[in-house]
Scaffold this motif. Structure first.
Motif, short mmCIF file in Angstrom:
data_model
loop_
_atom_site.label_atom_id
_atom_site.label_comp_id
_atom_site.label_asym_id
_atom_site.label_seq_id
_atom_site.Cartn_x
_atom_site.Cartn_y
_atom_site.Cartn_z
N ALA A 70 -36.63 -4.27 54.37
CA ALA A 70 -35.21 -4.56 54.62
C ALA A 70 -34.37 -3.29 54.51
O ALA A 70 -33.42 -3.09 55.28
CB ALA A 70 -34.70 -5.62 53.66
N PHE A 71 -34.72 -2.42 53.57
CA PHE A 71 -34.00 -1.15 53.48
C PHE A 71 -34.46 -0.17 54.56
O PHE A 71 -33.64 0.52 55.17
CB PHE A 71 -34.15 -0.53 52.08
N ALA A 72 -35.75 -0.10 54.79
CA ALA A 72 -36.28 0.87 55.75
C ALA A 72 -35.65 0.71 57.13
O ALA A 72 -35.29 1.69 57.78
CB ALA A 72 -37.80 0.74 55.85
N VAL A 73 -35.48 -0.53 57.57
CA VAL A 73 -34.98 -0.76 58.94
C VAL A 73 -33.49 -0.46 59.09
O VAL A 73 -32.97 -0.46 60.20
CB VAL A 73 -35.25 -2.21 59.43
N GLN A 74 -32.80 -0.19 57.99
CA GLN A 74 -31.37 0.13 58.11
C GLN A 74 -31.13 1.57 58.59
O GLN A 74 -30.00 1.95 58.85
CB GLN A 74 -30.68 -0.06 56.76
N HIS A 75 -32.21 2.33 58.69
CA HIS A 75 -32.11 3.75 59.02
C HIS A 75 -31.45 4.00 60.37
O HIS A 75 -30.63 4.92 60.50
CB HIS A 75 -33.54 4.32 59.04
N GLY A 76 -31.77 3.19 61.37
CA GLY A 76 -31.35 3.49 62.72
C GLY A 76 -30.07 2.83 63.22
O GLY A 76 -29.19 3.51 63.75
N MET B 1 -37.09 10.39 59.54
CA MET B 1 -37.71 9.06 59.47
C MET B 1 -37.55 8.37 60.82
O MET B 1 -36.46 8.17 61.29
CB MET B 1 -37.02 8.28 58.37
N GLU B 3 -37.80 5.74 64.16
CA GLU B 3 -37.39 4.38 64.54
C GLU B 3 -38.62 3.60 65.01
O GLU B 3 -39.53 4.19 65.58
CB GLU B 3 -36.42 4.42 65.72
N PRO B 4 -38.59 2.27 64.87
CA PRO B 4 -39.63 1.48 65.51
C PRO B 4 -39.61 1.69 67.02
O PRO B 4 -38.56 1.57 67.64
CB PRO B 4 -39.23 0.04 65.17
N ALA B 70 -28.49 -5.91 52.74
CA ALA B 70 -29.68 -5.48 53.49
C ALA B 70 -30.41 -6.69 54.07
O ALA B 70 -30.93 -6.63 55.19
CB ALA B 70 -30.61 -4.67 52.60
N PHE B 71 -30.45 -7.79 53.32
CA PHE B 71 -31.07 -8.99 53.87
C PHE B 71 -30.14 -9.69 54.86
O PHE B 71 -30.58 -10.15 55.93
CB PHE B 71 -31.50 -9.95 52.76
N GLN B 74 -30.18 -8.70 58.55
CA GLN B 74 -31.40 -8.90 59.34
C GLN B 74 -31.33 -10.16 60.22
O GLN B 74 -32.21 -10.39 61.04
CB GLN B 74 -32.62 -9.01 58.42
#
Lengths: 228, 228
Positions: A70-76, B1, B3-4, B70-71, B74
């Motif tokens: 959940a934190f990691a995906v906030q990067h972009g 870091m 991105e997907p 953060a949750f 999503q």
């Protein structure tokens, strides 16, 4: 449950996934081309390698979708530009770029498709011409944090600016009062030396709300900061 | 870091921000137009109202950017369709739509710009014609979960499908083995009666990884599930 549609639309300055040791170091010592984090190795970032964000990125399946992810995906999302120090753009080397000891011009660690997908501003005393790799353009700037931030915000076209690291660069922006939100992930290891973000996370509590969330994975503890 | 960029691209079935009491109820009893969660009131969702996601949505500033946020954020990204029960589409009423007791056709709780921005499939024994409000289109379907999911996945065009609730609908999809990831937020209150998701969160541990993250806000405990 509704989506964000309006509200606070001012461009923010954000730090994400910045991984350090319990004694505050974002890299170790002895940085080389093969060991970009020195004696820290990959230990600071292990929490990230287990997330779905990471497995997606490297083309694999699996990966957890818990709090680390959940934190990691906030990067972009919402980011329109990154600012990084020369220490992140690398390689581990000081002085003019012509002293690299190779014939090849250093174009970053990330190969032909860097993971930024936005303009990136590299802070360095040794400026050089901008260049693009895929949808990432690197600019080299020799200015103070506030001036570099203005350039990055103009390039971000209303989106947020991420301070990408390393520790020295994040600290410069913190000390200049320019950071709005910050996510730091603290691994349960001591490094003893290297590039340091802080003596203690509590240093910032006079200026930031500070939330501490130990990950059930045991691989890190998330520290969240947002302006008071 | 990074991105997907690739990886596991199969359409997933996700539950987000589903808020329940410690005894497992997603709504209370005594549901009315003025109290859509019955005697639960707003207590299950207090954690969400404090987040930046929420303050952005209602056009205000502030709001925390910690673990609750953060949750919360999503919920939207990657979603191409939602499935909800008639109990969520409301109003608190059973039987044919013509028995509403008003001259006006019920078009959901959300006004002229519903917060979904995708096709929404409402499961009901009383089908009616589809209609659109802004960029959300509501379809009414009388089918089993697997059949409805196929329709929603076709409408989602490769993106994920969110199971939006209520408790009965989420449980139906869980029992059919159709849920890939689920985020449940448990408020520290007991309701005693209402629509129930489960007796205990551990019921799912044979089929899901299960991570428990108490929020430092004290307003909720996040439970994350992803398929074993």
């Amino acid at each position: 449950m509704p989506e964000p549609i309006e509200g606070d639309t001012m461009s923010k300055v954000r730090v994400h996934n910045f991984s350090i040791s319990i004694d505050g170091f974002g890299t170790g010592e002895g940085l080389t081309l093969d060991a970009p984090f020195g004696h820290a190795g990959e230990r600071l970032h292990e929490w990230m390698f287990k997330t779905k964000m990471w497995t997606d990125m490297i083309g694999e399946t699996g990966g957890n979708t818990g709090v680390d992810n959940a934190f990691a995906v906030q990067h972009g999302p919402g980011i329109g530009a990154e600012i990084m120090g020369r220490g992140k753009f690398g390689p581990p080397h000081q002085g003019p770029w012509t002293n690299l000891g190779t014939d090849e011009e250093w174009r970053g660690w990330w190969g032909p498709n860097p993971p930024f997908h936005t303009p990136v501003f590299v802070m360095t005393h040794h400026t050089r011409p901008s260049f693009s790799l895929s949808d990432t353009t690197f600019h080299f700037v020799n200015d103070d944090p506030a001036t570099v931030l203005k350039q990055a915000q103009a390039a971000a076209e209303g989106k947020d600016v991420r301070i990408g690291g390393g520790a020295t660069t994040v600290r410069e922006f913190l000390d200049a009062g320019l950071v709005d939100t910050m996510h730091v992930a603290i691994a349960d290891i001591e490094l003893g030396s290297g590039a340091r973000l802080w003596e203690s996370p509590d240093e910032l509590d006079d200026r930031f709300h500070h939330e501490v969330v130990p990950s059930p994975t045991g691989l890190t503890t998330h520290h969240l900061f947002w302006r008071r």
